[in-house]
Design a protein around this motif. Structure first.
Motif, PDB file in Angstrom:
ATOM      1  N   GLN A   3       0.834  -1.202   0.000  1.00 25.85           N
ATOM      2  CA  GLN A   3       0.000   0.000   0.000  1.00 25.85           C
ATOM      3  C   GLN A   3       0.868   1.251   0.000  1.00 25.85           C
ATOM      4  N   GLN A   4       1.859   1.264   0.849  1.00 21.04           N
ATOM      5  CA  GLN A   4       2.733   2.428   0.953  1.00 21.04           C
ATOM      6  C   GLN A   4       3.573   2.603  -0.311  1.00 21.04           C
ATOM      7  N   GLU A   5       4.175   1.536  -0.793  1.00 18.53           N
ATOM      8  CA  GLU A   5       5.090   1.631  -1.929  1.00 18.53           C
ATOM      9  C   GLU A   5       4.387   1.887  -3.259  1.00 18.53           C
ATOM     10  N   HIS A   6       3.117   1.510  -3.357  1.00 19.95           N
ATOM     11  CA  HIS A   6       2.385   1.661  -4.631  1.00 19.95           C
ATOM     12  C   HIS A   6       1.220   2.642  -4.548  1.00 19.95           C
ATOM     13  N   GLN A   7       1.081   3.330  -3.412  1.00 23.24           N
ATOM     14  CA  GLN A   7      -0.009   4.285  -3.218  1.00 23.24           C
ATOM     15  C   GLN A   7      -1.356   3.665  -3.603  1.00 23.24           C
ATOM     16  N   LEU A   8      -1.719   2.598  -2.892  1.00 23.46           N
ATOM     17  CA  LEU A   8      -2.906   1.815  -3.235  1.00 23.46           C
ATOM     18  C   LEU A   8      -4.139   2.245  -2.460  1.00 23.46           C
ATOM     19  N   ASP A   9      -5.253   2.204  -3.141  1.00 28.54           N
ATOM     20  CA  ASP A   9      -6.571   2.378  -2.539  1.00 28.54           C
ATOM     21  C   ASP A   9      -7.021   0.998  -2.090  1.00 28.54           C
ATOM     22  N   MET A  10      -6.850   0.700  -0.821  1.00 31.11           N
ATOM     23  CA  MET A  10      -7.132  -0.641  -0.322  1.00 31.11           C
ATOM     24  C   MET A  10      -8.621  -0.972  -0.354  1.00 31.11           C
ATOM     25  N   THR A  11      -9.460   0.026  -0.165  1.00 30.89           N
ATOM     26  CA  THR A  11     -10.900  -0.210  -0.166  1.00 30.89           C
ATOM     27  C   THR A  11     -11.385  -0.746  -1.504  1.00 30.89           C
ATOM     28  N   ASN A  12     -10.774  -0.297  -2.591  1.00 31.82           N
ATOM     29  CA  ASN A  12     -11.172  -0.742  -3.920  1.00 31.82           C
ATOM     30  C   ASN A  12     -10.259  -1.832  -4.479  1.00 31.82           C
ATOM     31  N   SER A  13      -9.448  -2.422  -3.615  1.00 33.29           N
ATOM     32  CA  SER A  13      -8.571  -3.513  -4.018  1.00 33.29           C
ATOM     33  C   SER A  13      -9.214  -4.851  -3.666  1.00 33.29           C
ATOM     34  N   LEU A  14      -8.605  -5.920  -4.154  1.00 30.45           N
ATOM     35  CA  LEU A  14      -9.164  -7.262  -4.031  1.00 30.45           C
ATOM     36  C   LEU A  14      -8.051  -8.244  -3.691  1.00 30.45           C
TER      37      LEU A  14
END
Length: 173
Positions: free
Chosen positions: A118-129
């Motif tokens: 999440q930190q390294e790729h700037q991910l939106d965890m809520t919309n991830s799977l």
């Protein structure tokens, strides 16, 4: 922010033959390339999160693991669905040796690999799977805030937003 398709390795990407470390030991799970192609087309990054206690147990080295993953990444790239990142945990709290014998924050069901991604790729965890084949995969994803979690096979996992599928063919973004 970007969204990710998190994949466990053994049992999701490849058939779980137990502690594989060489390309000739790999049988890809039916439908894995088509699944990843669909998600790539929807803008997802493909990220592998995998416990690899075989390293800590001395069955294979980190170098052998990384070489196998490079080979796997090449296979995915040739299918038009490149793997964006691989995170692995070589530790085990009771069945490892040396530096690998430890309780850590990266071994699933802990969320460390997800949080690092999440930190390294700037991910939106809520919309991830997350797609996994064990309860620990679902627990780690849940703790990391992954919005959608899919358990393959008939495993019993209770929890909000956990879906179950018997194959990869019917999973949509």
């Amino acid at each position: 922010m970007k969204k990710a398709l998190f994949l466990d390795r053994d049992g999701v990407i490849n058939v779980d033959h137990g502690y594989v470390s060489q390309p000739e030991q790999i049988d890809f799970v039916q439908g894995i390339f088509a699944l990843c192609q669909r998600f790539k087309q929807q803008g997802f990054e493909i990220i592998v999160v995998t416990n690899q206690s075989g390293i800590g147990r001395g069955y294979y080295t980190e170098r052998e693991f990384l070489q196998l993953m490079q080979w796997m990444r090449t296979q995915f790239a040739q299918q038009g669905c490149a793997i964006d990142a691989v995170y692995f945990c070589p530790h085990h709290p009771t069945r490892a040796t040396g530096q690998y014998l430890q309780t850590c924050t990266c071994r699933k069901p802990a969320p460390g690999m997800f949080l690092q991604a999440q930190q390294e790729h700037q991910l939106d965890m809520t919309n991830s799977l997350m797609i996994g084949d064990k309860a620990s995969d679902m627990q780690a994803a849940n703790q990391a805030g992954v919005g959608r979690r899919i358990l393959l096979s008939g495993g019993d996992v209770s929890g909000e937003h956990t879906e179950q599928y018997s194959s990869l063919d019917s999973i949509e973004a």
